[in-house]
Design an enzyme around this catalytic site. Structure first.
Site, short mmCIF file in Angstrom:
data_model
loop_
_atom_site.label_atom_id
_atom_site.label_comp_id
_atom_site.label_asym_id
_atom_site.label_seq_id
_atom_site.Cartn_x
_atom_site.Cartn_y
_atom_site.Cartn_z
N LYS A 159 34.44 78.04 34.92
CA LYS A 159 35.20 77.78 36.38
C LYS A 159 35.91 78.82 36.77
O LYS A 159 35.77 79.50 35.37
CB LYS A 159 36.48 77.00 36.35
CG LYS A 159 37.30 77.10 35.45
CD LYS A 159 38.14 75.37 35.82
CE LYS A 159 39.45 75.59 34.71
NZ LYS A 159 40.47 74.54 34.82
N TYR B 28 55.57 103.58 48.11
CA TYR B 28 56.00 103.13 49.10
C TYR B 28 57.59 102.63 48.72
O TYR B 28 57.65 101.89 48.26
CB TYR B 28 55.28 101.77 49.33
CG TYR B 28 54.10 101.75 50.37
CD1 TYR B 28 54.07 102.67 51.57
CD2 TYR B 28 52.49 101.87 49.93
CE1 TYR B 28 52.74 102.61 52.01
CE2 TYR B 28 51.18 101.57 50.28
CZ TYR B 28 51.58 102.00 51.76
OH TYR B 28 50.68 102.40 52.39
#
Length: 370
Positions: free
Chosen positions: A38, A266
């Site tokens: 999965k 940032y």
């Protein structure tokens, strides 16, 4: 071409599969392995991993989360058993595909059971009947389980039944009493009924085979060399180490001289403490790399160096002051070397290793070695 890529070592996956098989053979040689693919095989590429395991390891079956994941495997040529771990979500459309492509299914609730029994299948289907033994997620209660089993046992739509459950704390040895409690509930509710038993996950092969007997073992993380135990667990060691199958890499896009006391990136989340050489790496959270704290290690030219500043969407910064001759185009390992595991990287973020490795985006191409 941008340098970000994930290099997948298929031989490592084969080694890990064979190690699981070896551990099973010591206590339960008749048990089967269901390989969990999965989330694109935990980010490793479901089709490529399935094709490799089917061809080189004689894998008996694969587990996926949705009909879309199952179709991807079947349409790529995989003929092995494919189990829908959560069963079906809608009725007519999915049931017709289950019938057409011969998928095995999980049934875990009354609505699924009724829809399945009323559907006009052309050929019978293997059903994994889920018992909720204490995970409190999916499955029938112990009190109702035998009745649901009997409804299915001789039904024309059923080719065979596998009795299934899932353990909530198998990866935390300190919670072993709860795992034993779940096993006793499962054994009491389902053990007296014919047909095989199935449980997840693969960590059961490490410490539980003397107590827990399974005919089918569902294993995912161990296939890919991920530590099956909770990071804080006091876990027993495997007799042989797993091999991580993924190496996440990118390249330096520039090297900058930055003076002391200057902010990086940032918000100035890092300020240089010396005159520094800062390498900018072509990978960021837009690629699925987590927002790690300052100091998360990466490897460049064989040396560990720290990340500095916030991870940006497309880039991150590292301090390469102490690494000679760093230049544009040099490779950077973000995780996957024996010296730098994804488990270590995860300790610098708010995500666990499974969240990180399944979060890589399509901007990161998968490259395979064998």
């Amino acid at each position: 071409m941008r340098g970000a890529r994930a290099v997948i070592d298929l031989r490592a996956i084969g080694y890990n599969y064979n190690l699981i098989r070896e551990l099973l053979d010591e206590k339960n040689p008749d048990a089967h392995i269901l390989c969990i693919l999965k989330a694109n095989a935990y980010g490793h590429g479901a089709v490529e991993v399935a094709q490799f395991l089917a061809k080189y390891c004689s894998a008996e079956g694969f587990g996926v989360a949705s009909i879309e994941e199952a179709l991807e495997l079947r349409l790529s040529g995989i003929q092995n058993r494919i189990l829908l771990l959560e069963g079906f979500f809608t009725d007519e459309d999915e049931l017709s595909l289950i019938d057409k492509y011969n998928f095995s299914i999980t049934i875990h609730c009354e609505e699924q059971l009724k829809s399945f029994m009323n559907y006009p299948f052309k050929k019978p289907v293997e059903v994994h009947l889920k018992l909720d033994s204490g995970m409190n997620r999916l499955g029938f209660t112990p009190a109702e389980y035998a009745d649901k089993y009997r409804l299915l046992k001789n039904h024309k739509n059923v080719s065979g039944i596998v009795k299934a459950t899932h353990f909530a704390f198998a990866d935390i040895p300190e919670k072993s009493e709860y795992t034993l409690k779940q096993w006793r509930i499962f054994e009491k509710a389902a053990g007296c009924l014919p047909d095989p038993l199935s449980a997840g996950g693969g960590v059961i092969v490490v410490g539980w085979l003397n107590t827990i007997h399974m005919d089918w073992l569902r294993t995912g993380s161990m296939l890919y060399g991920l530590d099956p135990y909770d990071l804080d667990a006091k876990a027993p060691e495997l007799p042989k180490p797993l091999i991580p199958a993924m190496k996440l890499m990118s390249t330096i896009v520039c090297v900058k001289h930055v003076e002391k006391d200057q902010p990086i990136g940032y918000g100035g989340a890092y300020v240089t403490t010396r005159d520094s050489l800062i390498g900018v790496v072509a990978i960021g959270y837009g690629d699925g790399f987590p927002q790690v704290r300052n100091g998360c290690p990466v490897i460049i030219n064989g040396k560990r160096v720290p990340t500095v500043g916030k991870v940006c969407m497309d880039m991150l910064a590292i301090d390469v002051t102490d690494v000679p001759d760093v230049k544009r185009g040099d490779d950077v390992v973000l995780w996957g070397n024996p010296e730098l595991t994804i488990e270590e990287v995860s300790t610098f973020s708010n995500e666990n290793p499974f969240e990180i490795i399944t979060g890589l985006t399509r901007r990161v191409p998968l490259q395979y070695t064998f």
